[in-house]
Design a protein around this motif. Structure first.
Motif, PDB file in Angstrom:
ATOM      1  N   GLN A  26       0.681  -1.091   0.101  1.00 17.80           N
ATOM      2  CA  GLN A  26       0.013   0.033  -0.037  1.00 17.80           C
ATOM      3  C   GLN A  26       1.001   1.331   0.010  1.00 17.80           C
ATOM      4  O   GLN A  26       1.951   1.244   0.631  1.00 17.80           O
ATOM      5  CB  GLN A  26      -0.836  -0.052   1.183  1.00 17.80           C
ATOM      6  N   TYR A  27       0.491   2.315  -0.862  1.00 18.41           N
ATOM      7  CA  TYR A  27       1.216   3.620  -0.820  1.00 18.41           C
ATOM      8  C   TYR A  27       0.558   4.557   0.565  1.00 18.41           C
ATOM      9  O   TYR A  27      -0.204   5.093   0.350  1.00 18.41           O
ATOM     10  CB  TYR A  27       0.849   4.394  -2.156  1.00 18.41           C
ATOM     11  N   GLY A  28       1.468   4.293   1.396  1.00 16.24           N
ATOM     12  CA  GLY A  28       1.036   5.312   2.672  1.00 16.24           C
ATOM     13  C   GLY A  28      -0.402   5.010   3.203  1.00 16.24           C
ATOM     14  O   GLY A  28      -0.588   3.810   3.561  1.00 16.24           O
ATOM     15  N   ALA A  36       0.703   1.248  -8.729  1.00 12.04           N
ATOM     16  CA  ALA A  36      -0.214   2.177  -9.272  1.00 12.04           C
ATOM     17  C   ALA A  36       0.286   3.710  -9.089  1.00 12.04           C
ATOM     18  O   ALA A  36       0.204   4.459 -10.080  1.00 12.04           O
ATOM     19  CB  ALA A  36      -1.607   2.140  -8.654  1.00 12.04           C
ATOM     20  N   HIS A  37       0.681   3.857  -8.009  1.00 17.78           N
ATOM     21  CA  HIS A  37       1.377   5.398  -7.586  1.00 17.78           C
ATOM     22  C   HIS A  37       2.179   5.617  -8.805  1.00 17.78           C
ATOM     23  O   HIS A  37       2.496   6.940  -9.331  1.00 17.78           O
ATOM     24  CB  HIS A  37       1.811   5.297  -6.262  1.00 17.78           C
ATOM     25  N   ALA A  38       3.328   4.591  -8.973  1.00 19.66           N
ATOM     26  CA  ALA A  38       4.538   4.982  -9.989  1.00 19.66           C
ATOM     27  C   ALA A  38       3.833   5.121 -11.302  1.00 19.66           C
ATOM     28  O   ALA A  38       4.404   6.161 -12.043  1.00 19.66           O
ATOM     29  CB  ALA A  38       5.549   3.618  -9.980  1.00 19.66           C
ATOM     30  N   LEU A  60       9.945   6.320 -10.915  1.00 18.36           N
ATOM     31  CA  LEU A  60      10.853   5.617  -9.888  1.00 18.36           C
ATOM     32  C   LEU A  60      11.023   6.500  -8.749  1.00 18.36           C
ATOM     33  O   LEU A  60      11.804   6.127  -7.913  1.00 18.36           O
ATOM     34  CB  LEU A  60      12.199   5.310 -10.644  1.00 18.36           C
ATOM     35  N   HIS A  61      10.277   7.532  -8.635  1.00 17.70           N
ATOM     36  CA  HIS A  61      10.691   8.502  -7.469  1.00 17.70           C
ATOM     37  C   HIS A  61      10.661   7.891  -5.798  1.00 17.70           C
ATOM     38  O   HIS A  61      11.192   8.185  -5.075  1.00 17.70           O
ATOM     39  CB  HIS A  61       9.921   9.752  -7.546  1.00 17.70           C
ATOM     40  N   ASP A  62       9.650   6.778  -6.073  1.00 20.62           N
ATOM     41  CA  ASP A  62       9.737   6.222  -4.572  1.00 20.62           C
ATOM     42  C   ASP A  62      10.373   4.795  -4.484  1.00 20.62           C
ATOM     43  O   ASP A  62       9.995   4.212  -3.655  1.00 20.62           O
ATOM     44  CB  ASP A  62       8.070   5.912  -4.417  1.00 20.62           C
ATOM     45  N   ILE A  63      11.065   4.490  -5.317  1.00 17.79           N
ATOM     46  CA  ILE A  63      12.014   3.258  -5.331  1.00 17.79           C
ATOM     47  C   ILE A  63      12.485   3.050  -3.964  1.00 17.79           C
ATOM     48  O   ILE A  63      12.540   1.851  -3.356  1.00 17.79           O
ATOM     49  CB  ILE A  63      12.695   2.892  -6.585  1.00 17.79           C
ATOM     50  N   ILE A 162       3.393  16.159  -9.183  1.00 15.36           N
ATOM     51  CA  ILE A 162       2.950  14.921  -9.799  1.00 15.36           C
ATOM     52  C   ILE A 162       2.780  14.037  -8.766  1.00 15.36           C
ATOM     53  O   ILE A 162       1.713  13.403  -8.837  1.00 15.36           O
ATOM     54  CB  ILE A 162       4.112  14.654 -10.827  1.00 15.36           C
ATOM     55  N   ASP A 163       3.724  13.877  -7.801  1.00 18.02           N
ATOM     56  CA  ASP A 163       3.420  12.965  -6.669  1.00 18.02           C
ATOM     57  C   ASP A 163       2.119  12.849  -6.062  1.00 18.02           C
ATOM     58  O   ASP A 163       1.504  12.089  -6.003  1.00 18.02           O
ATOM     59  CB  ASP A 163       4.658  13.197  -5.728  1.00 18.02           C
ATOM     60  N   GLU A 164       1.593  14.331  -5.773  1.00 20.02           N
ATOM     61  CA  GLU A 164       0.697  14.425  -5.303  1.00 20.02           C
ATOM     62  C   GLU A 164      -0.763  14.195  -5.848  1.00 20.02           C
ATOM     63  O   GLU A 164      -1.796  13.907  -5.466  1.00 20.02           O
ATOM     64  CB  GLU A 164       0.606  15.901  -4.647  1.00 20.02           C
TER      65      GLU A 164
HETATM   66 FE   LIG Z   1       5.325   9.431  -4.074  1.00 20.47          FE
END
Ligand SMILES: [Fe+2]
Length: 189
Positions: A26-28, A36-38, A60-63, A162-164
């Motif tokens: 899960q993303y946070g 999905a977030h990526a 790849l920002h949250d790898i 973009i992340d948000e």
């Molecule tokens: Fe993120």
């Protein structure tokens, strides 16, 4: 005779394997997973017309969350996993600073936006608010000046916006493999 994979192909294979296996967490606090977030992040970077390096950085920002062993939600335990540094350092084997530095700076970019845009904090998702204080909260004036001297600060702010955006359970969900060309174009040989 089979030939050795090129390092670009090796980058693509290694990243595909990580996202196949490690991105189902899960993303946070949000209702989507890391994969999905990526891909949503990559999708938004691409459709907003950013350079290929930012599309790959967004993807790849949250790898960093996927190459450590602190679990899926360390912020709930009061732990800042420093995923921006872990991820940027890990990715240096495959990419140059045009990809890795916006990733390294994307948490600083959140702190920066919360400092200089009065309504940015109100727009943050619950997980982003939860992690903000662990990450240092709003910036001091000196921290803002230092951030604006970073060569990749603008890319990191784009990445952070973009992340948000990329936490929508009903949003676009391309396949990870649809970014293969961008990864191959951007990876260092
Ligand atoms: Fe993120």
């Amino acid at each position: 005779m089979t030939s050795e994979p090129t390092s670009k192909q090796h980058a693509l294979d290694a990243l595909t394997a990580i996202y196949d296996v490690r991105a189902t967490g899960q993303y946070g606090l949000t209702l989507i997973n890391q994969l999905a977030h990526a891909v949503q992040s990559g999708y938004h970077a691409r459709t907003q017309g950013h350079p290929t390096s930012i599309v790959v950085a967004a993807l790849l920002h949250d790898i960093g969350h996927m190459v450590h062993d602190l679990g899926d939600h360390p912020a709930a335990l009061g732990i800042d996993d420093q995923h921006e540094n872990i991820g940027a350092d890990w990715l240096k084997r495959y990419f140059g600073p045009d990809v890795t530095e916006p990733i390294r700076l994307h948490v600083a970019a959140k702190r920066y936006l919360c400092t200089v845009e009065t309504d940015y904090f109100e727009k943050l998702s619950d997980d982003s608010i939860e992690s903000l204080s662990l990450q240092g909260g709003r910036m001091t004036e000196n921290e803002v000046s230092a951030f604006l001297r970073e060569p990749y600060w603008e890319g990191s702010v784009a990445l952070r916006r973009i992340d948000e955006l990329a936490k929508d359970p009903n949003g676009p969900m391309p396949q990870f493999g649809e970014f293969a060309l961008e990864i191959l174009q951007t990876a260092i040989a």
